[in-house]
Design an enzyme around this catalytic site. Sequence first.
Site, mmCIF file in Angstrom:
data_model
loop_
_atom_site.group_PDB
_atom_site.id
_atom_site.type_symbol
_atom_site.label_atom_id
_atom_site.label_comp_id
_atom_site.label_asym_id
_atom_site.label_seq_id
_atom_site.Cartn_x
_atom_site.Cartn_y
_atom_site.Cartn_z
ATOM 1 N N LEU A 33 0.817 -1.216 0.000
ATOM 2 C CA LEU A 33 0.000 0.000 0.000
ATOM 3 C C LEU A 33 0.850 1.265 0.000
ATOM 4 O O LEU A 33 1.939 1.313 0.566
ATOM 5 C CB LEU A 33 -0.922 -0.005 1.221
ATOM 6 C CG LEU A 33 -1.861 -1.215 1.332
ATOM 7 C CD1 LEU A 33 -2.744 -1.085 2.570
ATOM 8 C CD2 LEU A 33 -2.730 -1.368 0.083
ATOM 9 N N HIS A 37 -3.564 4.384 -2.212
ATOM 10 C CA HIS A 37 -4.541 3.483 -1.576
ATOM 11 C C HIS A 37 -5.138 4.149 -0.333
ATOM 12 O O HIS A 37 -6.341 4.089 -0.099
ATOM 13 C CB HIS A 37 -3.868 2.180 -1.119
ATOM 14 C CG HIS A 37 -3.289 1.348 -2.216
ATOM 15 N ND1 HIS A 37 -1.940 1.125 -2.351
ATOM 16 C CD2 HIS A 37 -3.882 0.681 -3.238
ATOM 17 C CE1 HIS A 37 -1.728 0.335 -3.389
ATOM 18 N NE2 HIS A 37 -2.879 0.052 -3.956
#
Length: 282
Positions: A33, A37
């Site tokens: 991530l 995100h």
Amino acid sequence: MIIFKTVQSIGKVLSKLILENKKIGFVPTMGALHNGHLSLIEQSKKQADITVCSIFVNPTQFNDQTDFQKYPVTIEHDILLLEEAGCDVLFLPSVHEMYPQGTALKQPYDLGFLETLLEGKYRPGHFQGVCQVVHRLLSIVKPQVLFLGQKDYQQCMVISKMIELEALPVELILGPTHRENSGLAMSSRNMRLSDEGKQKAVAIFNSMQYIKEHITQEDVEALQKKSIDQLLKAGFDSVDYIAICNAHTLAPIHTYQPGKKLVVLVAAFIEGVRLIDNLMIN
Ligand code: PAF
């Protein structure tokens, strides 16, 4: 944050929340991530009562096995980031949990023209795999709102088409591409680049900016060719495409059309890593 690894356990909790009229926002990811995100998680937290994120490196969307094997996996760090971002639920399924009957797709999605060009052309089968996994995830999480990043522009269009084809009761909301200060689009695949590679990769953003600034004055084909040369000169190994397309249909344009919304899309390899990016140019 509660972490679920099975369809049964997440289904039990989410169906209870749905009965309580809670609005569920969903951010599907393949992990590794980054701020792109996390901004989708933030968007979901603002618009939904419960935010669910999934991390699943979906084997069926990789046309290149080496790419699949090298896809970065940073689960522990991802969990910390999601906790910090205030995500409520993380779904972390295994391949067997996602595809108990095997990974073969029973019926291909009729994606039409969208699957014939750009990522569809260079990554055969990729969008079928994306639709297969997103469809399955949506049937498990049953969100009212689905959040996707615009960095995967064509993917957003394809998933929107799949939602329409399957008449799924979900609203699709797109989040903007997040960039490093240099202009490099944030991507999980950037983790595989050296510092030097990351610096060189900024050439993608620069070439898209160049097109944006010159689209009204220069010939479209010549601009594309010039931009490919710029990327190769900057250190890219190869360029799959630099395309200037109608932003609504993705049909490539060959001459500048004033008043039409356009998007430039790029896919190119550097240090063996395939990067994609896009920019709205008017
Ligand atoms: O964009 C991604 O990370 C993936 O394609 C998605 C949408 C999570 C499906 O695996």
